[in-house]
Design a protein around this motif. Structure first.
Motif, short mmCIF file in Angstrom:
data_model
loop_
_atom_site.label_atom_id
_atom_site.label_comp_id
_atom_site.label_asym_id
_atom_site.label_seq_id
_atom_site.Cartn_x
_atom_site.Cartn_y
_atom_site.Cartn_z
N VAL A 168 0.86 -1.18 0.00
CA VAL A 168 0.00 0.00 0.00
C VAL A 168 0.90 1.23 0.00
CG1 VAL A 168 -1.62 1.34 1.41
CG2 VAL A 168 -1.97 -1.11 1.11
N ASP A 169 0.44 2.31 -0.60
CA ASP A 169 1.19 3.56 -0.58
C ASP A 169 1.07 4.19 0.81
OD1 ASP A 169 2.42 5.98 -0.96
OD2 ASP A 169 1.37 6.47 -2.82
N ASN A 170 1.86 3.66 1.74
CA ASN A 170 1.78 4.08 3.13
C ASN A 170 2.23 5.51 3.35
OD1 ASN A 170 0.95 1.79 5.03
ND2 ASN A 170 2.41 0.75 3.68
N ALA A 172 1.90 8.15 1.33
CA ALA A 172 0.82 9.08 0.99
C ALA A 172 -0.31 9.00 1.99
CB ALA A 172 0.31 8.78 -0.43
N ALA A 173 -0.62 7.78 2.45
CA ALA A 173 -1.72 7.60 3.41
C ALA A 173 -1.41 8.29 4.73
CB ALA A 173 -1.98 6.12 3.63
N ARG A 176 -1.63 12.04 4.38
CA ARG A 176 -3.03 12.48 4.30
C ARG A 176 -3.66 12.51 5.70
NH1 ARG A 176 -5.00 8.62 1.16
NH2 ARG A 176 -3.89 9.54 -0.59
N GLN A 311 -7.21 0.55 4.44
CA GLN A 311 -6.41 -0.12 3.42
C GLN A 311 -7.23 -1.22 2.76
OE1 GLN A 311 -2.03 -0.49 4.54
NE2 GLN A 311 -3.00 -0.80 6.52
N PHE A 340 -1.23 -0.42 -3.91
CA PHE A 340 -2.61 0.04 -3.77
C PHE A 340 -2.64 1.38 -3.05
CE2 PHE A 340 -3.25 -4.50 -4.28
CZ PHE A 340 -4.43 -4.59 -5.01
N ASP A 341 -3.67 2.16 -3.32
CA ASP A 341 -3.92 3.37 -2.56
C ASP A 341 -4.78 3.03 -1.33
OD1 ASP A 341 -2.56 5.10 -4.28
OD2 ASP A 341 -4.31 5.26 -5.60
N ASP A 343 -7.60 4.79 1.58
CA ASP A 343 -8.57 5.89 1.73
C ASP A 343 -8.62 6.36 3.17
OD1 ASP A 343 -9.38 5.82 -0.97
OD2 ASP A 343 -10.78 4.17 -0.55
#
Length: 372
Positions: A168-170, A172-173, A176, A311, A340-341, A343
């Protein structure tokens, strides 16, 4: 003297051969579905096997076919809902393709992980899916390739190694989630992880040997730095496994300059932080805002429900299984590093930062009884 219950010996291929009146080699070919066997003979052998309740020897079959139709999985903590959900994705995809899954637990220990990998290779699994306890200490994973077995890393990467991975794109998460708190006026924001880091307090430039945690710290630091927060690393804690999450949370919440917001690196950490905030007589989000990575069911039914970094955990596991199966079957792989992205699911555990010097909010009798 009659045999004791449960002492009956297993039915062998030789028993099937005698019952079907064929040679042992012919029975083995019919049962293993390889080589030349007539339809009539195969039907007779299979009927004898059914009548005798024959259970095939998976290891012997793998020696004949080169396949065991199993995938080995090593996860860090089977009690963590993250891995439970990922395992569901792995097993659903594997089972649909006729593969069984063997699950082992490393307890986030490299030596235990190495032992688990050795055991799974001895079991002749067709591929391994591993969530490495360390992204730096991965030398033992070379044994998987040496054994001719595909390897897929789950949730984490291996430093400097081109292993297939699903992550996962940790970064960026985490950025955010931090930005969400900054927008509410929070400046003293903590990040808590149970990753085994030599020093509990993070110092910029430190090597964090688990890629998912390293990426989250980088995301938090990036957002805090961009917002002009001085010494953004001062409230990052990576020693919660050794010291205990409650002790770490208390230090952050009861210090001379207590934090007003916490980002928990997983839902188990978030649960303990939630309970610690309540125990200290603080309110969420009046005194402390809380965000958790992952979205198990309990996070939506607390008072207040938690804002979470959601995730796609099931999809993460399913993608890892699909990638492993592609490698097993020698198919073309378009993307060996699937990312994965995540939310940000906004709920009610994030609110404006309390004003400096404002009194701590008192809990109502009802609110104080709520627990995760």
């Amino acid at each position: 003297m009659s045999p004791r219950p449960g002492s009956r010996r297993a039915v062998t291929v030789a028993d099937i051969a005698r019952a079907a009146k064929v040679s042992k080699a012919t029975a083995a070919r019919a049962l293993g579905d390889y080589g030349q066997v007539s339809d009539a003979v195969r039907s007779r052998v299979l009927a004898a096997a059914e009548e005798l309740n024959y259970r095939p020897n998976a290891l012997a079959r793998s020696m004949n076919t080169g396949r065991s139709n199993t995938i080995g999985v090593v996860v860090g903590d089977i009690e963590n809902p993250f891995f439970a959900h990922a395992m569901r994705g792995i097993s659903d995809v594997a089972n649909r393709e006729g593969y069984d899954v063997i699950l082992t637990n490393s307890d986030e220990d490299v030596e235990a992980e190495q032992a688990a990998v050795d055991v799974l290779l001895d079991k002749q699994v067709d591929a391994l899916i591993v969530a490495p306890a360390s992204s730096a200490r991965v030398g033992h994973l070379a044994a998987v390739g040496a054994a001719g077995r595909p390897l897929v890393l789950l949730d984490r990467r291996a430093d400097g190694r081109p292993y297939d991975s699903v992550t996962v794109d940790n970064r960026a998460a985490a950025a955010r989630a931090t930005a969400e708190l900054l927008a509410e006026g929070h400046r003293r924001i903590a990040f808590i992880s149970t990753h085994d880091h030599p020093a509990g307090v993070y110092t910029p430039g430190d090597t964090i040997t688990m890629s998912s945690v390293a990426d989250r710290v980088a995301g938090v630091m990036e957002a805090l730095t961009d917002a002009g927060i001085p010494s953004p690393e001062q409230n990052i804690r990576l020693d919660a496994r050794r010291r205990g999450v409650e002790a770490v949370a208390r230090d952050l919440l009861e210090g001379d300059d207590p934090v007003t917001a916490v980002i928990a690196s997983d839902s188990l950490i978030a649960m303990t932080v939630f309970q610690t905030i309540r125990t200290l007589g603080l309110s969420i989000p009046g005194d402390v805002s809380l965000i958790s990575f992952d979205n198990p069911e309990w996070t939506g039914i607390t008072t207040p429900p938690l804002t979470v970094v959601e995730q796609p955990i099931y999809e993460l596991g399913a993608a890892a299984a699909r990638l492993a199966l592609q490698r097993i079957h020698g198919e073309r792989v378009d993307d060996a590093a699937v990312v994965f992205d995540a939310d940000l699911l906004r709920r009610a555990s994030v609110g404006p930062a309390p004003r400096a010097g404002a009194p701590v909010a008192a809990l109502s009798e009802t609110e104080g009884r709520n627990t995760p």
